[in-house]
Design a protein around this motif. Structure first.
Motif, PDB file in Angstrom:
ATOM      1  N   ARG A 133      -2.385  -4.856  13.234  1.00 30.25           N
ATOM      2  CA  ARG A 133      -2.770  -5.817  13.494  1.00 30.25           C
ATOM      3  C   ARG A 133      -1.660  -7.365  14.162  1.00 30.25           C
ATOM      4  N   GLY A 134      -0.440  -6.398  13.563  1.00 29.52           N
ATOM      5  CA  GLY A 134       0.914  -8.025  13.618  1.00 29.52           C
ATOM      6  C   GLY A 134       0.761  -8.286  12.264  1.00 29.52           C
ATOM      7  N   ALA A 135       0.465  -7.742  11.496  1.00 27.66           N
ATOM      8  CA  ALA A 135       1.058  -7.383   9.695  1.00 27.66           C
ATOM      9  C   ALA A 135       1.862  -6.761   9.511  1.00 27.66           C
ATOM     10  N   ARG A 136       2.472  -7.446   8.341  1.00 30.09           N
ATOM     11  CA  ARG A 136       3.728  -6.747   7.703  1.00 30.09           C
ATOM     12  C   ARG A 136       3.328  -5.484   6.725  1.00 30.09           C
ATOM     13  N   ALA A 137       3.758  -4.673   6.357  1.00 25.26           N
ATOM     14  CA  ALA A 137       3.425  -3.351   5.599  1.00 25.26           C
ATOM     15  C   ALA A 137       4.445  -2.425   4.186  1.00 25.26           C
ATOM     16  N   ILE A 138       4.504  -2.600   2.506  1.00 23.25           N
ATOM     17  CA  ILE A 138       4.909  -2.308   2.462  1.00 23.25           C
ATOM     18  C   ILE A 138       4.531  -1.773   1.322  1.00 23.25           C
ATOM     19  N   GLY A 139       5.821   0.157   1.437  1.00 19.53           N
ATOM     20  CA  GLY A 139       5.042   0.684   0.340  1.00 19.53           C
ATOM     21  C   GLY A 139       5.453   0.223  -1.486  1.00 19.53           C
ATOM     22  N   VAL A 140       5.036   1.034  -1.635  1.00 19.72           N
ATOM     23  CA  VAL A 140       5.009   0.994  -3.437  1.00 19.72           C
ATOM     24  C   VAL A 140       6.635   1.304  -4.165  1.00 19.72           C
ATOM     25  N   ARG A 141       7.094   2.075  -3.518  1.00 20.99           N
ATOM     26  CA  ARG A 141       8.679   2.405  -3.381  1.00 20.99           C
ATOM     27  C   ARG A 141       9.253   0.838  -2.415  1.00 20.99           C
ATOM     28  N   GLY A 142       9.321   0.239  -2.224  1.00 16.48           N
ATOM     29  CA  GLY A 142       9.973  -0.289  -1.166  1.00 16.48           C
ATOM     30  C   GLY A 142      10.151  -0.062  -0.060  1.00 16.48           C
ATOM     31  N   HIS A 143       9.891   0.414   0.438  1.00 15.48           N
ATOM     32  CA  HIS A 143       9.597   1.273   2.190  1.00 15.48           C
ATOM     33  C   HIS A 143       8.871   0.319   3.374  1.00 15.48           C
ATOM     34  N   VAL A 144       9.905  -0.343   3.813  1.00 16.92           N
ATOM     35  CA  VAL A 144       9.026  -1.761   4.856  1.00 16.92           C
ATOM     36  C   VAL A 144       8.620  -0.405   5.949  1.00 16.92           C
ATOM     37  N   TYR A 145       7.364  -0.510   5.904  1.00 19.64           N
ATOM     38  CA  TYR A 145       6.572  -0.187   6.909  1.00 19.64           C
ATOM     39  C   TYR A 145       6.881  -0.870   8.606  1.00 19.64           C
ATOM     40  N   ASN A 146       7.671   0.133   9.685  1.00 18.06           N
ATOM     41  CA  ASN A 146       8.384  -0.238  10.239  1.00 18.06           C
ATOM     42  C   ASN A 146       7.262  -0.042  11.509  1.00 18.06           C
ATOM     43  N   PRO A 147       6.453  -0.869  12.512  1.00 17.08           N
ATOM     44  CA  PRO A 147       5.957  -0.106  14.146  1.00 17.08           C
ATOM     45  C   PRO A 147       6.561   0.900  14.789  1.00 17.08           C
ATOM     46  N   LEU A 148       7.794   0.967  15.084  1.00 14.19           N
ATOM     47  CA  LEU A 148       8.688   1.584  15.594  1.00 14.19           C
ATOM     48  C   LEU A 148       8.553   3.162  15.437  1.00 14.19           C
ATOM     49  N   THR A 149       8.701   3.502  13.383  1.00 10.65           N
ATOM     50  CA  THR A 149       7.623   4.951  13.409  1.00 10.65           C
ATOM     51  C   THR A 149       7.236   5.059  12.540  1.00 10.65           C
ATOM     52  N   ILE A 150       6.171   4.085  12.801  1.00 13.29           N
ATOM     53  CA  ILE A 150       5.087   4.902  12.085  1.00 13.29           C
ATOM     54  C   ILE A 150       4.108   5.814  12.550  1.00 13.29           C
ATOM     55  N   THR A 185       0.882  -1.525  -0.244  1.00  7.86           N
ATOM     56  CA  THR A 185      -0.537   0.061  -0.438  1.00  7.86           C
ATOM     57  C   THR A 185       0.761   1.143   0.079  1.00  7.86           C
ATOM     58  N   GLN A 186       0.561   2.466  -0.456  1.00  6.55           N
ATOM     59  CA  GLN A 186       1.123   3.621   0.039  1.00  6.55           C
ATOM     60  C   GLN A 186       0.215   4.367   0.736  1.00  6.55           C
ATOM     61  N   ASP A 187      -0.583   3.804   0.911  1.00  4.62           N
ATOM     62  CA  ASP A 187      -1.857   4.834   1.951  1.00  4.62           C
ATOM     63  C   ASP A 187      -1.131   4.439   3.825  1.00  4.62           C
ATOM     64  N   ILE A 188      -0.140   5.548   3.966  1.00  6.43           N
ATOM     65  CA  ILE A 188       0.260   5.204   5.492  1.00  6.43           C
ATOM     66  C   ILE A 188      -0.812   4.960   6.799  1.00  6.43           C
ATOM     67  N   GLY A 189      -2.051   5.292   6.525  1.00  3.85           N
ATOM     68  CA  GLY A 189      -2.885   5.113   7.379  1.00  3.85           C
ATOM     69  C   GLY A 189      -3.280   4.252   7.129  1.00  3.85           C
ATOM     70  N   LEU A 190      -3.552   2.861   6.489  1.00 11.24           N
ATOM     71  CA  LEU A 190      -4.114   1.698   5.934  1.00 11.24           C
ATOM     72  C   LEU A 190      -2.697   0.759   6.659  1.00 11.24           C
ATOM     73  N   ALA A 191      -1.391   1.115   6.017  1.00 11.69           N
ATOM     74  CA  ALA A 191      -0.207   0.548   6.996  1.00 11.69           C
ATOM     75  C   ALA A 191      -0.086   0.610   7.732  1.00 11.69           C
ATOM     76  N   ASP A 192      -0.262   1.842   8.586  1.00  9.53           N
ATOM     77  CA  ASP A 192      -0.868   1.648  10.341  1.00  9.53           C
ATOM     78  C   ASP A 192      -2.121   0.470  11.065  1.00  9.53           C
ATOM     79  N   ILE A 193      -2.419   0.940  10.474  1.00  7.34           N
ATOM     80  CA  ILE A 193      -3.826  -0.336  10.535  1.00  7.34           C
ATOM     81  C   ILE A 193      -2.705  -1.508  10.334  1.00  7.34           C
ATOM     82  N   VAL A 194      -2.095  -2.291   9.200  1.00  6.67           N
ATOM     83  CA  VAL A 194      -2.284  -3.541   8.765  1.00  6.67           C
ATOM     84  C   VAL A 194      -1.218  -3.804  10.114  1.00  6.67           C
ATOM     85  N   LEU A 195       0.533  -2.761  10.693  1.00  7.61           N
ATOM     86  CA  LEU A 195       1.259  -3.355  11.374  1.00  7.61           C
ATOM     87  C   LEU A 195       0.055  -3.280  12.674  1.00  7.61           C
TER      88      LEU A 195
END
Length: 169
Positions: A103-120, A91-101
């Protein structure tokens, strides 16, 4: 738990790459997007549309689509309600990435940025502040042009995330 790859296909420039990674690693994939999109265009005629062995849905690649209404964030809500801790979401949506994280799942942005629970949280704060500036009539810097390097970084990091999720499950 079965690892699945969810693709938030609304304005996603790497849907083909994400499906290719799922095929290679044998991970089921769900493409979610609004009803104005032709999500089927990404699916090969030979792609299975459901688990080959329904008693063992963890056995190999298959692909399905979730068509949602045109409303804002409809695809995000569909993904958020279905995702499990074993899953990976593109997803490119930071809000969705936040929800996904959350829920304990992993999220990655379309440019390859792996979203991190510590920085979201800080990313969400920046998004909020930029939105306030825009609402007040100000301008914020938009994203840089999407590059081949972004596409490569995405493919590399997604392959790693899928391996990690599969090994953890």
């Amino acid at each position: 738990m079965v690892t699945k790859l969810y693709i938030d296909a609304d304005a996603c420039p790497v849907t083909r790459e994400a499906l290719a990674a799922a095929r290679v690693q044998g991970v089921p994939c769900i493409i979610a997007g609004n009803s104005t999109q032709n999500l089927e265009r990404y699916i090969h005629a030979s792609d299975p549309r459901e688990p080959q062995d329904p008693s063992r849905p963890d056995r190999g690649f298959w692909v399905d689509t979730i068509q949602v209404g045109v409303g804002a964030d409809s695809a995000d809500f569909a993904i958020a309600s279905a995702v499990t801790p074993a899953d990976v979401v593109v997803t490119q949506d930071i809000g969705l990435a936040d929800i996904v994280l959350g829920r304990g799942a992993r999220a990655i942005g379309v440019r390859g940025h792996v979203y991190n629970p510590l920085t979201i949280d800080s990313m969400m704060f920046i998004r909020h502040e930029e939105k306030k500036v825009r609402r007040a009539g100000g301008r914020t810097k938009g994203p840089a042009a999407f590059t081949d390097e972004d596409r490569e970084r995405f493919s590399h990091n997604l392959a790693r995330l899928l391996r990690e999720a599969h090994q953890a499950g």
